[in-house]
Motif scaffolding. Structure first.
Motif, PDB file in Angstrom:
ATOM      1  N   ASN A   1      -4.486  -3.577  -4.784  1.00  0.00           N
ATOM      2  CA  ASN A   1      -4.234  -4.209  -6.182  1.00  0.00           C
ATOM      3  C   ASN A   1      -2.853  -3.314  -6.930  1.00  0.00           C
ATOM      4  OD1 ASN A   1      -6.283  -5.922  -5.974  1.00  0.00           O
ATOM      5  ND2 ASN A   1      -8.054  -4.474  -6.772  1.00  0.00           N
ATOM      6  N   SER A   2      -2.755  -2.159  -6.715  1.00  0.00           N
ATOM      7  CA  SER A   2      -1.691  -1.290  -7.280  1.00  0.00           C
ATOM      8  C   SER A   2      -0.452  -1.784  -7.007  1.00  0.00           C
ATOM      9  CB  SER A   2      -1.841   0.095  -6.834  1.00  0.00           C
ATOM     10  OG  SER A   2      -0.869   0.963  -7.455  1.00  0.00           O
ATOM     11  N   ILE A   3      -0.377  -2.082  -5.551  1.00  0.00           N
ATOM     12  CA  ILE A   3       0.950  -3.033  -5.089  1.00  0.00           C
ATOM     13  C   ILE A   3       1.142  -4.129  -5.853  1.00  0.00           C
ATOM     14  CG2 ILE A   3       1.954  -3.810  -3.149  1.00  0.00           C
ATOM     15  CD1 ILE A   3       0.704  -1.589  -1.378  1.00  0.00           C
ATOM     16  N   LYS A   4       0.101  -5.052  -5.816  1.00  0.00           N
ATOM     17  CA  LYS A   4       0.076  -6.328  -6.414  1.00  0.00           C
ATOM     18  C   LYS A   4       0.404  -6.289  -7.767  1.00  0.00           C
ATOM     19  CE  LYS A   4      -2.623 -10.345  -7.077  1.00  0.00           C
ATOM     20  NZ  LYS A   4      -3.884 -11.014  -7.168  1.00  0.00           N
ATOM     21  N   GLU A   5       0.139  -5.204  -8.719  1.00  0.00           N
ATOM     22  CA  GLU A   5       0.468  -5.120  -9.906  1.00  0.00           C
ATOM     23  C   GLU A   5       1.969  -4.771 -10.231  1.00  0.00           C
ATOM     24  OE1 GLU A   5      -2.470  -2.200 -11.413  1.00  0.00           O
ATOM     25  OE2 GLU A   5      -4.104  -3.953 -11.382  1.00  0.00           O
ATOM     26  N   LYS A   6       2.503  -3.863  -9.398  1.00  0.00           N
ATOM     27  CA  LYS A   6       3.660  -3.271  -9.245  1.00  0.00           C
ATOM     28  C   LYS A   6       4.472  -4.323  -9.105  1.00  0.00           C
ATOM     29  CE  LYS A   6       6.770  -0.048  -9.473  1.00  0.00           C
ATOM     30  NZ  LYS A   6       7.331   0.412 -10.623  1.00  0.00           N
ATOM     31  N   ILE A   7       4.211  -5.360  -8.255  1.00  0.00           N
ATOM     32  CA  ILE A   7       5.229  -6.631  -7.917  1.00  0.00           C
ATOM     33  C   ILE A   7       5.065  -7.404  -9.305  1.00  0.00           C
ATOM     34  CG2 ILE A   7       5.250  -8.665  -6.498  1.00  0.00           C
ATOM     35  CD1 ILE A   7       4.156  -6.980  -4.115  1.00  0.00           C
ATOM     36  N   GLU A   8       3.727  -7.916  -9.628  1.00  0.00           N
ATOM     37  CA  GLU A   8       4.030  -8.499 -10.863  1.00  0.00           C
ATOM     38  C   GLU A   8       4.895  -8.077 -11.866  1.00  0.00           C
ATOM     39  OE1 GLU A   8      -0.021  -9.214 -11.347  1.00  0.00           O
ATOM     40  OE2 GLU A   8      -0.250 -10.742  -9.866  1.00  0.00           O
ATOM     41  N   SER A   9       4.664  -6.933 -12.019  1.00  0.00           N
ATOM     42  CA  SER A   9       5.165  -6.332 -13.484  1.00  0.00           C
ATOM     43  C   SER A   9       6.694  -6.002 -13.294  1.00  0.00           C
ATOM     44  CB  SER A   9       4.595  -4.903 -13.685  1.00  0.00           C
ATOM     45  OG  SER A   9       4.959  -4.035 -12.771  1.00  0.00           O
ATOM     46  N   SER A  10       6.993  -5.995 -12.091  1.00  0.00           N
ATOM     47  CA  SER A  10       8.548  -5.751 -11.896  1.00  0.00           C
ATOM     48  C   SER A  10       9.290  -6.861 -11.252  1.00  0.00           C
ATOM     49  CB  SER A  10       8.914  -4.317 -10.803  1.00  0.00           C
ATOM     50  OG  SER A  10       8.100  -4.955  -9.633  1.00  0.00           O
ATOM     51  N   TYR A  11       8.587  -8.039 -11.094  1.00  0.00           N
ATOM     52  CA  TYR A  11       9.219  -9.399 -10.114  1.00  0.00           C
ATOM     53  C   TYR A  11      10.472  -9.589 -10.889  1.00  0.00           C
ATOM     54  CZ  TYR A  11       9.239 -13.540  -7.454  1.00  0.00           C
ATOM     55  OH  TYR A  11       9.445 -14.429  -6.558  1.00  0.00           O
TER      56      TYR A  11
ATOM     57  N   TYR B   1      13.906  -9.377  -9.148  1.00  0.00           N
ATOM     58  CA  TYR B   1      14.679 -10.769  -8.986  1.00  0.00           C
ATOM     59  C   TYR B   1      15.970 -10.950  -9.549  1.00  0.00           C
ATOM     60  CZ  TYR B   1      15.598 -15.672  -8.691  1.00  0.00           C
ATOM     61  OH  TYR B   1      16.083 -16.995  -8.318  1.00  0.00           O
ATOM     62  N   ALA B   2      16.042 -10.688 -10.927  1.00  0.00           N
ATOM     63  CA  ALA B   2      17.502 -10.804 -11.618  1.00  0.00           C
ATOM     64  C   ALA B   2      18.455  -9.828 -10.868  1.00  0.00           C
ATOM     65  CB  ALA B   2      17.256 -10.315 -13.014  1.00  0.00           C
ATOM     66  N   GLY B   3      17.990  -8.568 -10.462  1.00  0.00           N
ATOM     67  CA  GLY B   3      19.004  -7.740  -9.945  1.00  0.00           C
ATOM     68  C   GLY B   3      19.514  -8.188  -8.590  1.00  0.00           C
TER      69      GLY B   3
ATOM     70  N   LYS C   1      10.766  -9.284   1.753  1.00  0.00           N
ATOM     71  CA  LYS C   1       9.674  -8.988   2.066  1.00  0.00           C
ATOM     72  C   LYS C   1       8.829  -7.867   1.432  1.00  0.00           C
ATOM     73  CE  LYS C   1      11.497  -9.358   6.962  1.00  0.00           C
ATOM     74  NZ  LYS C   1      11.796  -8.758   8.151  1.00  0.00           N
ATOM     75  N   ALA C   2       9.596  -6.949   0.697  1.00  0.00           N
ATOM     76  CA  ALA C   2       8.783  -5.995   0.001  1.00  0.00           C
ATOM     77  C   ALA C   2       7.981  -6.534  -1.225  1.00  0.00           C
ATOM     78  CB  ALA C   2       9.904  -4.982  -0.603  1.00  0.00           C
ATOM     79  N   MET C   3       8.554  -7.902  -1.847  1.00  0.00           N
ATOM     80  CA  MET C   3       7.934  -8.250  -2.952  1.00  0.00           C
ATOM     81  C   MET C   3       7.069  -9.353  -2.247  1.00  0.00           C
ATOM     82  SD  MET C   3       9.314  -6.743  -5.304  1.00  0.00           S
ATOM     83  CE  MET C   3       8.994  -7.642  -6.722  1.00  0.00           C
ATOM     84  N   GLY C   4       6.426  -9.315  -1.253  1.00  0.00           N
ATOM     85  CA  GLY C   4       5.472 -10.234  -0.588  1.00  0.00           C
ATOM     86  C   GLY C   4       5.867 -11.635  -0.306  1.00  0.00           C
TER      87      GLY C   4
END
Length: 280
Positions: free
Chosen positions: A52-62, A66-68, A222-225
């Motif tokens: 869940n921590s990884i999922k939250e990190k992906i969602e908050s930084s997506y 992506y823009a970068g 891949k890192a972003m799922g």
């Protein structure tokens, strides 16, 4: 030497040159790797918490990641397009250095002389195996190359490299194919200019560098799922981003697409002028 340069990227987390978007993706990738490595000795609750921590990190930084990644890839695509444009300009400049009328005259003249030496399939020299005919053809070509006249040299090389050996006796055909390869090499040398040589070097380097940076974005994907290079077509934002840079499977050339192209989305629309009548 080429002076083509582009910005580098250091894949090591913590160094000043790592962009924030990439550092975040690398942190997520490291967390995924650690979870996979130790999942077997974790309790279900521990796996759930870390997952869940990884999922939250992906969602908050997506959006930031992506823009970068999108901007990063766009920069390298820009370098690639610029290098290709310079290569095409160098090709045009080389072509414009030739008088097409004079070249055509020399080409027709050499072609006529060559045909007289080669004969035809109805009983003339190479098809009947006259021993000196092939030597006369070689001498004809080498005389043109030694003339010092670039139009005669190019005309002879153009004609010889595309010569047909159909119907000839085997020994003559083999010798002429060797001469054709020599002509092809001579033609490339004759038409190489300093501008074109540098442009080719730049274009090749830009191609390699763009593909390298495309692979960086694929790792971020891949890192972003998400799954890069899904043959069924891209769905996620990073998947689409990766698929904007592809290699044509037939020509092996690099191809650039937009995010909405069917080669990226996998969605192809059939065009039918009578589509309004379907179902009637």
């Amino acid at each position: 030497m080429s002076n083509f340069r582009g910005p580098g990227i250091n894949p090591t987390v913590g160094t000043p040159r790592v962009a924030g978007w990439n550092a975040t993706a690398l942190e997520i990738a490291a967390a995924r790797e650690e979870l996979n490595k130790y999942a077997g000795i974790m309790t279900p609750y521990e796996r759930m918490v870390i997952g869940n921590s990884i999922k939250e990190k992906i969602e908050s930084s997506y959006q930031m990641v992506y823009a970068g990644a999108k901007n990063h890839l766009a920069v390298w695509i820009g370098y690639y397009k610029d290098a290709i444009a310079r290569y095409e300009r160098a090709q045009r400049n080389e072509t414009n250095n030739w008088d097409s009328g004079k070249l055509l005259t020399e080409t027709n003249a050499f072609q006529a002389r060559l045909e007289r030496e080669l004969g035809n399939k109805n009983g003339l020299p190479l098809y009947e195996g006259a021993p000196d005919s092939l030597e006369r053809v070689k001498r004809l070509y080498h005389e043109a190359q030694a003339s010092g006249d670039k139009y005669k040299q190019r005309a002879a090389a153009e004609v010889m490299r595309s010569i047909s050996t159909e119907g000839m006796k085997q020994s003559a055909a083999v010798d002429l194919r060797v001469l054709a390869r020599e002509a092809d090499a001579s033609l490339k040398s004759l038409r190489s200019t300093p501008e074109l040589i540098e442009a080719v070097e730049n274009a090749n380097k830009a191609t390699q560098e763009l593909w390298r940076e495309r692979e960086v974005v694929a790792s971020v994907c891949k890192a972003m799922g998400e799954t890069p290079d899904d043959p069924m077509g891209a769905v996620g934002g990073f998947e689409k981003l990766v698929k904007t840079v592809q290699v044509n499977p037939e020509t092996r050339e690099l191809k650039i697409y937009s995010l909405t192209d069917p080669e990226v989305t996998g969605i192809y629309h059939l065009k039918d002028n009578n589509s309004d009548n379907l179902g009637d």
